[in-house]
Design a protein around this motif. Structure first.
Motif: not given
Lengths: 424, 424
Positions: A65, A68-69, B43, B69, B72, B75-76, B79-80, B82, B94-96, B99
């Motif tokens: 992760x 990913x971040x 976020x 852009x 992202x 995605x952040x 990941x956070x 997860x 986590x997946x985009x 994905x």
């Protein structure tokens, strides 16, 4: 008219204005008729800020992760640079590492590039685009997960893409204008090196020169990619890194025996006192350390000051791994039967590097004499075919570097020009 | 024991603490033995901040790069989240969007989901993981580029994944606790709706209820996904959106003729005065507007106040498209031969929505009588089988909403509880 890979570091794209400035430089390269491939780092401190955020959420973030971040940073700067180029009338397309075909091992946080399948990048170039690739990242061949490549990774991405795309050369743009014969902050008379061979550059990188990461130079040597390290703040040429044979051909200037003097204050020395003098003891010790994923640098073994049936073993390692190594050694202390573990981080390593020393046996003597004259005490010594390294007290490092630089005739008549910035 | 998709909006994951709070809620769902799939927004203000950055670099950012852009952000947060779940001992990956197999049309900034191929998500669930999917994004089937899905898109992602993965239902977590019979800021006696059918919810969404985007409800209806809209700040149930038949089965409460009264101050009214009364003139006008990608809402045509051989045509459209529409109309003015274009953004639309009105012919009369009693002048009227909308002066909107809410017997005895936040 050719094909160029250019890599820009985080300090070159720290904000919107910097991104536009980089875009103008790229537009000039494109206007010269070149195919241009850009590899880009995250903006300024983005990676550190994302890491902070991760640590706020979890004290030990999962490495998958975290990758990913962190990879979002380069994706942002890549997209922004593409916008800035389009605004200048230059067609540009950004790609993630995965989209650009950077195939890696599955080791999150420290993956290695195992292949580049640059089909989309090649197609974008054919259509007249500047191709922008997010550095520092790839995709695992086995898990299909996003990976990061570890320290110095965007440079390696650039060199790998240059090789895969058959680029003429790879430009690494940074905030200093090349590789110097020593750190100009310590040696004001250090000179910029115009050209340097892969072997020398690898030793320089391994011994403390921060400008290019070892893995990047290894990759360049393996694929025979010419690398031009230069400043994104000037148009002056920087340092070319290429095969030694190619240098000899077009330059008679660079025939110094020693290419440069480097130093590294990032290591610590551990001494294991009173190791029983039996077969297998050293192996047990270094196995314990290796199991903790710690890279050992120099190793010296002496007859112990305690008795003649035991030895003392000293080695150096990255300071950041010090505590981990001590714990690993304490665990095996009773089993191996050594007396004690001493830890010293008040040390520094000074190295003289140069392929010229192969044919000049007097180099070691010159080096040691220069240090002796300055009263510098040598704690450890290690040599390779093209390098001599010594460990000295941390307070002796600056004097040792200056003395060696002078002794090897590297001092310039003029003071080196150093550009603003903190290095990388 | 079941399979649930949960979607959390940006205000639910605004900072590290919020992310940890959401993680604890997810951990509880998981502990109940459910398969849990999470769709997450960026976020807090991340998307706006990235957009600002883009505009600093380029006044008209390329849409492909804008999508690279903006994606992202999700995605952040994915990941956070997860990491935060792993920290609680809950396995999470986590997946985009790409994905996770969110396949879209290639229209950057406003792509539509055309397929979901959730192989990796399904595998992650089988292995006992919580699967976290970055909302708002997908990958184009044709170009393989990253796309974004337009307004309300993370909700649509959640519903689409719920359908593709055969989830029992889809929970949409937001900062209000459900759908209300009117905006509680205007009508303090508005009631939370326990259950609402897809058709009603679509009309409510189309007529100004901000809580769910129209496209998301359309998707839910098409795939018959039950949606539970609720607050991430409480454990109270919110509003269930499902097929009308399913509601009738398990509730005799919700038999009101009118489900809710909505308003929308985001539209403007354009009147084209003196259009020659000939075949094809209206078509020419709306073709010109449609070519600028402007969505027309209500249309009314009258005999002109100017002469009986010409007509006046009025229509409403999103206020943000006003200037564009005026320009398009001025361009065709001479060719079509109308007199002038009037623009009025001091208007508001008030709508009464309810499937009950199909079988109750008196609804229109009740609605208009209530507004007349308040002295509200009706500028435009439009009806569907289950909705009546009127355009009124912007200063009459609040009074009109309150009058209709009372007239249709929707007032609660107790004041509605509204949670902090700005809606979406």
């Amino acid at each position: 008219m050719g094909r160029i890979v250019q890599k820009y570091g985080g300090s070159s794209v720290a904000d919107a204005e910097s991104i536009k400035r980089v875009a103008r430089r790229i537009a000039r390269s494109r206007a010269d008729g070149n195919d241009v491939i850009i590899v880009i780092s995250a903006m300024g401190d983005t990676t550190d800020e994302l890491m902070d955020l991760a640590l706020q959420v979890s004290p030990q973030p999962k490495s998958r992760e975290l990758d990913m971040l962190l990879t979002t940073g380069e994706r942002q700067s890549a997209a922004l640079l593409a916008m800035a180029l389009s605004d200048l009338g230059v067609d540009a397309v950004s790609y993630t590492g995965s989209q650009a075909g950077v195939i890696t091992t599955p080791t999150h946080g420290n993956a290695r590039i195992i292949d580049i399948t640059p089909g989309r990048v090649e197609a974008a170039l054919q259509q007249g685009n500047v191709a922008i690739v997010a550095g520092f990242q790839g995709v695992s061949q086995t898990t299909k997960d996003v990976t990061t490549l570890g320290r110095g990774a965007s440079d390696t991405t650039a060199v790998a893409l240059a090789a895969a795309l058959g680029a003429d050369y790879c430009e690494i743009y940074t905030d200093v204008d090349g590789v110097y014969t020593a750190d100009p902050r310590i040696v004001p008379s250090a000179r910029r090196i115009t050209q340097v061979g892969y072997e020398d550059m690898m030793e320089l990188a391994a011994c403390g020169a921060k400008i290019l990461h070892l893995r990047c130079v290894e990759y360049a040597r393996r694929e025979n990619v010419a690398v031009h390290v230069r400043s994104s703040f000037t148009d002056k040429p920087g340092t070319w890194v290429r095969a030694h044979e190619d240098i000899s051909k077009d330059s008679t200037m660079e025939e110094a025996i020693i290419t440069g003097v480097t130093h590294d204050r990032g290591e610590a020395k551990i001494t294991i006192v009173g190791v029983p003098d039996q077969v297998g003891e050293a192996a047990a010790i270094f196995t314990a350390v290796a199991e903790k994923d710690i890279n050992i640098d120099m190793i010296v073994q002496n007859v112990s000051r305690l008795s003649d049936v035991s030895t003392d073993i000293s080695f150096t390692l990255p300071m950041s791994d010090g505590a981990k190594a001590i714990r690993a050694l304490e665990e095996i202390k009773d089993r191996v039967g050594f007396r004690e573990v001493l830890y010293d981080d008040q040390v520094g390593k000074v190295s003289a590097v140069g392929v010229g020393m192969r044919s000049h046996p007097g180099v070691t003597a010159t080096f040691f004499a220069a240090l002796a004259k300055e009263g510098v005490n040598l704690q450890m010594i290690s040599t390779s075919e093209i390098r001599i390294s010594v460990v000295v007290g941390v307070d002796d490092v600056d004097r040792a570097v200056r003395a060696a630089h002078t002794a090897f005739g590297l001092d310039a008549t003029q003071e080196a020009v150093v550009y603003a910035g903190t290095g990388r």
